[in-house]
Design a protein around this motif. Structure first.
Motif, PDB file in Angstrom:
ATOM      1  N   LEU A 111      -0.930  18.391  -0.554  1.00  0.00           N
ATOM      2  CA  LEU A 111      -2.117  18.053   0.240  1.00  0.00           C
ATOM      3  C   LEU A 111      -3.146  17.287  -0.577  1.00  0.00           C
ATOM      4  O   LEU A 111      -3.895  16.468  -0.058  1.00  0.00           O
ATOM      5  N   ILE A 112      -3.178  17.563  -1.884  1.00  0.00           N
ATOM      6  CA  ILE A 112      -4.161  16.891  -2.743  1.00  0.00           C
ATOM      7  C   ILE A 112      -3.873  15.397  -2.818  1.00  0.00           C
ATOM      8  O   ILE A 112      -4.780  14.565  -2.758  1.00  0.00           O
ATOM      9  N   LEU A 113      -2.605  15.062  -2.920  1.00  0.00           N
ATOM     10  CA  LEU A 113      -2.232  13.650  -3.067  1.00  0.00           C
ATOM     11  C   LEU A 113      -2.028  12.949  -1.723  1.00  0.00           C
ATOM     12  O   LEU A 113      -1.858  11.736  -1.679  1.00  0.00           O
ATOM     13  N   GLU A 114      -2.066  13.735  -0.650  1.00  0.00           N
ATOM     14  CA  GLU A 114      -1.731  13.211   0.668  1.00  0.00           C
ATOM     15  C   GLU A 114      -2.548  11.974   1.048  1.00  0.00           C
ATOM     16  O   GLU A 114      -2.024  11.028   1.620  1.00  0.00           O
ATOM     17  N   LYS A 115      -3.831  11.999   0.739  1.00  0.00           N
ATOM     18  CA  LYS A 115      -4.688  10.885   1.176  1.00  0.00           C
ATOM     19  C   LYS A 115      -5.056   9.944   0.036  1.00  0.00           C
ATOM     20  O   LYS A 115      -5.914   9.085   0.193  1.00  0.00           O
ATOM     21  N   PHE A 116      -4.434  10.166  -1.123  1.00  0.00           N
ATOM     22  CA  PHE A 116      -4.726   9.286  -2.250  1.00  0.00           C
ATOM     23  C   PHE A 116      -3.841   8.058  -2.136  1.00  0.00           C
ATOM     24  O   PHE A 116      -2.618   8.161  -2.156  1.00  0.00           O
ATOM     25  N   ARG A 117      -4.450   6.926  -1.993  1.00  0.00           N
ATOM     26  CA  ARG A 117      -3.660   5.700  -1.883  1.00  0.00           C
ATOM     27  C   ARG A 117      -4.351   4.597  -2.677  1.00  0.00           C
ATOM     28  O   ARG A 117      -5.559   4.504  -2.729  1.00  0.00           O
ATOM     29  N   GLY A 132      -8.386   8.103  -0.022  1.00  0.00           N
ATOM     30  CA  GLY A 132      -8.544   7.266  -1.206  1.00  0.00           C
ATOM     31  C   GLY A 132      -9.006   7.985  -2.453  1.00  0.00           C
ATOM     32  O   GLY A 132      -9.181   7.359  -3.499  1.00  0.00           O
ATOM     33  N   LEU A 133      -9.233   9.283  -2.360  1.00  0.00           N
ATOM     34  CA  LEU A 133      -9.756  10.019  -3.509  1.00  0.00           C
ATOM     35  C   LEU A 133      -8.671  10.877  -4.158  1.00  0.00           C
ATOM     36  O   LEU A 133      -7.800  11.408  -3.471  1.00  0.00           O
ATOM     37  N   ARG A 191     -10.793  15.055  -4.442  1.00  0.00           N
ATOM     38  CA  ARG A 191     -10.017  15.865  -3.503  1.00  0.00           C
ATOM     39  C   ARG A 191      -9.378  17.052  -4.216  1.00  0.00           C
ATOM     40  O   ARG A 191      -9.278  18.155  -3.679  1.00  0.00           O
ATOM     41  N   MET A 229      -2.378  25.993  -8.521  1.00  0.00           N
ATOM     42  CA  MET A 229      -2.187  24.563  -8.393  1.00  0.00           C
ATOM     43  C   MET A 229      -1.191  24.081  -9.428  1.00  0.00           C
ATOM     44  O   MET A 229      -0.635  23.078  -9.392  1.00  0.00           O
ATOM     45  N   PRO A 275       0.875  18.991  -8.428  1.00  0.00           N
ATOM     46  CA  PRO A 275      -0.289  19.334  -7.600  1.00  0.00           C
ATOM     47  C   PRO A 275       0.150  19.608  -6.167  1.00  0.00           C
ATOM     48  O   PRO A 275       1.162  19.065  -5.716  1.00  0.00           O
ATOM     49  N   ASP A 276      -0.621  20.422  -5.477  1.00  0.00           N
ATOM     50  CA  ASP A 276      -0.329  20.668  -4.064  1.00  0.00           C
ATOM     51  C   ASP A 276      -0.204  19.318  -3.348  1.00  0.00           C
ATOM     52  O   ASP A 276      -1.049  18.438  -3.532  1.00  0.00           O
ATOM     53  N   THR A 288      -3.821   0.296  -3.855  1.00  0.00           N
ATOM     54  CA  THR A 288      -3.039  -0.930  -3.714  1.00  0.00           C
ATOM     55  C   THR A 288      -2.691  -1.415  -5.111  1.00  0.00           C
ATOM     56  O   THR A 288      -3.391  -1.121  -6.076  1.00  0.00           O
ATOM     57  N   LEU A 315       0.866  -1.180   0.000  1.00  0.00           N
ATOM     58  CA  LEU A 315       0.000   0.000   0.000  1.00  0.00           C
ATOM     59  C   LEU A 315       0.896   1.221   0.000  1.00  0.00           C
ATOM     60  O   LEU A 315       1.796   1.336   0.822  1.00  0.00           O
TER      61      LEU A 315
END
Lengths: 181, 183
Positions: free
Chosen positions: A26-32, B105-106, B110, B183, A23-24, A34, A3
């Motif tokens: 923060l935008i990709l921070e929570k994109f995960r 997950g988005l 996002r 951005m 991209p900032d 598998t 992951l």
């Protein structure tokens, strides 16, 4: 199960030192994602295209790391770079437009949809074909999905059509001089 | 077509997969603008203003279902809904954006949520309707507080814009452009 969590973002520079916008963070921070999910989705997408008669698609790799087609070609699979920057990247990296017939392995194909640049890929093979039509194969990353090697024209609808051909090779190596509009 | 039928279409696998191949928010917005289902939903939302709340609640319904384990992330569905809200109801678009911001997950959703939050912040700062700085933690707050923040940001901004309709067009466009350039 591997992951990927997006970590600290590193800058990416063009050949002339221009920093390519990303991209900032923060935008990709929570994109995960598998690898399993990417694999399942890529296989489903390729299967759908095969059913539509687009043959010869080959999945090269799947990765949970967030990078896209621009990141694959211009940032060694390290970064997600918005396709809207492709014009500047080509310019700052010293690429020049060439004719389709002058493409060789390693050159770059830009895809457009209604004149908007939407995708980029790397030429992997140029095979002679019957008549004047050349059979060009391209490696490209399809958004969140994996990397696919495909006939140059065989991409999902929203990735447009191959319409610009670029090379960083020296002018004398790229055949005829392409007249830019 | 009924709203539920749009939901069904937009949450369909084939809808999601066609947008997941793209490489940037500008491409996603461009592709959404060309999609017939999305265009029809936009038309419906412009005709039936109260449907915006239903779309907002649909986003809330989908967010807990987003999972990296599932075959579908609903990212493309959520960004389609947010795209429509952004074009029809900035208040609900901003409320949805604050919820999306907390979800994992988005990507596209996002990314657009970020743009909307930035846009609302810039509108508010430019119109001087409130201090965004006082609403610290707007991106990581509970639902009740989120509602308060939403009111202090988007609603006041929208109210201000409505009060100054001549400012909306060119001004919002400039801010939108500035936000996307950032951005």
């Amino acid at each position: 199960m591997s992951l990927y969590y997006f970590g600290s973002q590193k800058p990416v520079f063009a050949r002339n030192g221009w920093e390519i916008p990303q991209p900032d963070p923060l935008i990709l921070e929570k994109f995960r994602q598998t690898e399993e999910l990417v694999r399942i989705q890529t296989v489903a997408l390729v299967d759908e295209l095969l059913r539509k008669g687009k043959t010869g698609l080959s999945i090269r790799s799947v990765s949970a790391h967030p990078y896209d087609c621009v990141g694959m070609v211009f940032a060694n699979r390290r970064a997600w770079i918005d396709i809207e920057h492709i014009g500047n990247i080509l310019r700052h990296d010293g690429y020049r437009p060439i004719f389709r017939d002058d493409l060789i392995v390693g050159d770059v194909v830009v895809y457009t949809l209604d004149k908007k640049r939407v995708h980029v890929g790397l030429v992997t093979r140029v095979l002679p074909s019957l008549g004047s039509v050349t059979n060009i194969r391209v490696l490209s990353k399809w958004g969140k999905h994996g990397e696919v090697e495909h006939r140059m024209e065989d991409v999902p609808y929203h990735l447009g059509k191959p319409s610009e051909f670029w090379s960083e090779r020296a002018r004398h190596e790229t055949g005829r001089v392409f007249q830019e509009n | 077509m009924k709203l539920e039928e749009y939901f069904k279409k937009i949450e369909n696998v084939s809808f999601q997969i066609q947008f997941s191949v793209l490489s940037g928010l500008s491409s996603v917005e461009f592709a959404l603008s060309r999609d017939k289902t999305v265009s029809d939903l936009l038309t419906l939302l412009r005709q039936e203003k109260h449907f915006a709340e239903h779309v907002y609640h649909r986003i809330r319904y989908l967010l807990p279902r987003v999972s990296q384990e599932a075959n579908l992330s609903y990212d493309e569905s959520i960004v389609a809904y947010l795209y429509c809200l952004n074009k029809t109801d900035l208040l609900f678009a901003h409320r949805a954006s604050t919820l999306i911001w907390d979800a994992a997950g988005l990507l596209w959703s996002r990314w657009l949520a970020f743009k909307i939050i930035q846009l609302v912040r810039q509108i508010e700062q430019s119109l001087d309707v409130s201090s965004f700085d006082s609403a610290t933690g707007a991106h990581s707050i509970g639902e009740e507080e989120e509602y308060v923040d939403t009111r202090s940001l988007a609603e006041k901004s929208v109210v201000s814009l409505v009060a100054k309709p001549d400012m909306i067009g060119s001004y919002a466009f400039e801010l939108s452009t500035a936000a996307s350039e950032e951005m």
